[in-house]
Design a protein around this motif. Sequence first.
Motif, PDB file in Angstrom:
ATOM      1  N   ASP A 194       1.276  -1.674  -0.130  1.00  0.00           N
ATOM      2  CA  ASP A 194       0.014   0.200  -0.314  1.00  0.00           C
ATOM      3  C   ASP A 194       0.764   1.676  -0.197  1.00  0.00           C
ATOM      4  O   ASP A 194       0.557   2.486   0.052  1.00  0.00           O
ATOM      5  N   ALA A 195       2.057   1.346   0.042  1.00  0.00           N
ATOM      6  CA  ALA A 195       3.033   2.148  -0.068  1.00  0.00           C
ATOM      7  C   ALA A 195       4.031   2.355  -0.883  1.00  0.00           C
ATOM      8  O   ALA A 195       5.458   2.515  -1.000  1.00  0.00           O
ATOM      9  N   GLY A 196       3.744   1.547  -2.114  1.00  0.00           N
ATOM     10  CA  GLY A 196       4.851   1.548  -3.337  1.00  0.00           C
ATOM     11  C   GLY A 196       5.707   0.457  -3.103  1.00  0.00           C
ATOM     12  O   GLY A 196       6.469   0.723  -4.253  1.00  0.00           O
ATOM     13  N   THR A 197       5.944  -0.105  -2.391  1.00  0.00           N
ATOM     14  CA  THR A 197       6.978  -1.525  -2.313  1.00  0.00           C
ATOM     15  C   THR A 197       6.477  -2.489  -1.798  1.00  0.00           C
ATOM     16  O   THR A 197       7.005  -2.898  -1.331  1.00  0.00           O
ATOM     17  N   PRO A 198       5.361  -2.946  -3.052  1.00  0.00           N
ATOM     18  CA  PRO A 198       5.612  -4.770  -2.292  1.00  0.00           C
ATOM     19  C   PRO A 198       6.799  -6.080  -2.728  1.00  0.00           C
ATOM     20  O   PRO A 198       7.362  -5.417  -3.787  1.00  0.00           O
ATOM     21  N   LEU A 199       6.894  -6.822  -1.797  1.00  0.00           N
ATOM     22  CA  LEU A 199       7.889  -7.613  -2.131  1.00  0.00           C
ATOM     23  C   LEU A 199       7.487  -9.240  -2.856  1.00  0.00           C
ATOM     24  O   LEU A 199       6.892  -8.719  -3.384  1.00  0.00           O
ATOM     25  N   LYS A 200       8.257  -9.460  -3.468  1.00  0.00           N
ATOM     26  CA  LYS A 200       8.412 -10.425  -4.436  1.00  0.00           C
ATOM     27  C   LYS A 200       7.054 -11.792  -4.380  1.00  0.00           C
ATOM     28  O   LYS A 200       5.551 -11.833  -5.239  1.00  0.00           O
ATOM     29  N   ASN A 201       7.191 -11.641  -3.618  1.00  0.00           N
ATOM     30  CA  ASN A 201       6.527 -13.388  -2.358  1.00  0.00           C
ATOM     31  C   ASN A 201       5.704 -12.392  -1.172  1.00  0.00           C
ATOM     32  O   ASN A 201       5.364 -13.434  -0.308  1.00  0.00           O
ATOM     33  N   LYS A 202       5.490 -11.411  -1.602  1.00  0.00           N
ATOM     34  CA  LYS A 202       4.577 -10.758  -0.799  1.00  0.00           C
ATOM     35  C   LYS A 202       4.612 -10.650   0.884  1.00  0.00           C
ATOM     36  O   LYS A 202       5.809 -10.425   1.049  1.00  0.00           O
ATOM     37  N   SER A 203       3.527 -10.802   2.209  1.00  0.00           N
ATOM     38  CA  SER A 203       4.198 -10.946   2.961  1.00  0.00           C
ATOM     39  C   SER A 203       5.442 -12.140   3.535  1.00  0.00           C
ATOM     40  O   SER A 203       6.471 -12.255   4.120  1.00  0.00           O
ATOM     41  N   LYS A 204       6.058 -13.323   2.514  1.00  0.00           N
ATOM     42  CA  LYS A 204       6.412 -14.650   3.298  1.00  0.00           C
ATOM     43  C   LYS A 204       7.808 -14.266   2.620  1.00  0.00           C
ATOM     44  O   LYS A 204       9.139 -14.238   3.131  1.00  0.00           O
ATOM     45  N   GLU A 233       6.342   9.759  -1.889  1.00  0.00           N
ATOM     46  CA  GLU A 233       5.222  10.517  -1.794  1.00  0.00           C
ATOM     47  C   GLU A 233       5.077   9.451  -1.377  1.00  0.00           C
ATOM     48  O   GLU A 233       3.645  10.336  -1.275  1.00  0.00           O
ATOM     49  N   TYR A 234       5.427   8.735  -0.064  1.00  0.00           N
ATOM     50  CA  TYR A 234       3.937   8.485   1.091  1.00  0.00           C
ATOM     51  C   TYR A 234       4.945   8.484   1.831  1.00  0.00           C
ATOM     52  O   TYR A 234       4.284   8.036   2.768  1.00  0.00           O
ATOM     53  N   GLY A 235       5.323   9.818   2.181  1.00  0.00           N
ATOM     54  CA  GLY A 235       6.510  10.672   3.768  1.00  0.00           C
ATOM     55  C   GLY A 235       7.454   9.518   4.169  1.00  0.00           C
ATOM     56  O   GLY A 235       7.823   9.571   5.084  1.00  0.00           O
ATOM     57  N   ARG A 236       7.646   8.408   3.325  1.00  0.00           N
ATOM     58  CA  ARG A 236       8.593   7.538   3.618  1.00  0.00           C
ATOM     59  C   ARG A 236      10.251   8.085   3.751  1.00  0.00           C
ATOM     60  O   ARG A 236      10.845   9.073   2.808  1.00  0.00           O
TER      61      ARG A 236
END
Length: 350
Positions: A194-204, A233-236
């Motif tokens: 939700d902040a523009g940086t998903p990982l390949k296998n998601k939460s795994k 852009e997400y303030g991170r």
Amino acid sequence: MSDDLEPITPREAIQMYLDARRDDTTENTREGQLYRLRAFATWCDEEGIENLNELSGRDLYAYRIWRREGNYSDHDEELAPTTLRGDLATLRSFLRFCGDIDAVPQAFFDRVPLPSVNGHEVSDTTLDPERAESILDYLGEYEYASRTHVIFLLLWHTGCRVGALRALDVGDLDLEGDRPNADGPGIHFVHRPDAGTPLKNKSKSQRWNSVSEYVARVLEAYIDDRRIPVLDEYGRDPLITTEHGRMARTTLRTTLYRVTRPCWLGKECPHDEDPETCEYQRTERMSKCPSARSPHDVRSGRLTYYRLNETDRGAVSDRMDASNEILDKHYDRRSERQKAEQRRNLLPDT
């Protein structure tokens, strides 16, 4: 841009294309086309391409590289040549349609580069561990704690994907190793879709990777002295930054292509090119240099290094966020002779 072209967004053109194909294709065919073209639309979003009139041949090549490396894919990593060819064939058909509706020049679809299919499903290129160490030695001496040094160091040291590196925030680092249950410095890879940086296998894919004291000190020096202090852009607080915020994937890849060319280290070109006139000196052509290596190649080189040193397979799988099957298929680049010599050391009377 030609005066005869009419502005249109990639997603609008894709919808028009699918609507036009409704009478001569099955629903299953259109679903497959939609998936493949959504990948292209996602790449356009990442590159800021809002009007197909602006698309160039250079963009098509960049998209091929982006897609080949497994972006927007259900696969763990680099696409098989047959899959990539199918993806680009759909793009070619779409751009032929776009020529008919004055979104791109009529013959522009011919510029989509279709890869040959030779029966091999896995890239056989890799970054030799000795080459990686030479690059790190050079960066450590001449570009210590630079952004390039940090990018290459983390990709090699952790074996992470380029998307995972891009996703790191400054707050994801524990450089003193003083967080609960820590036994030294570490890096936390976090899935933040939700902040523009998903990982390949998601939460795994979420995990802590330990790093050496040397890596921790390089990161500390980079953050204190060399990192551009900007928010995304997400303030991170991204770890790898440009003046515009979090570094784009394409820029990260270009960094790898640049430093893995032998001429960058001042070595003689193995392809008999003159560095003064070589076309691969241009940023947009660096990835075409036969010696240039991608982030995928760095990952396979790191896995090969672990295999040659007989590192525990479970530890490598956890650290690199991939199953043993995927690591063996996509990353292990030991020669058959190297494997045989390692078996000799492990088996009695051989």
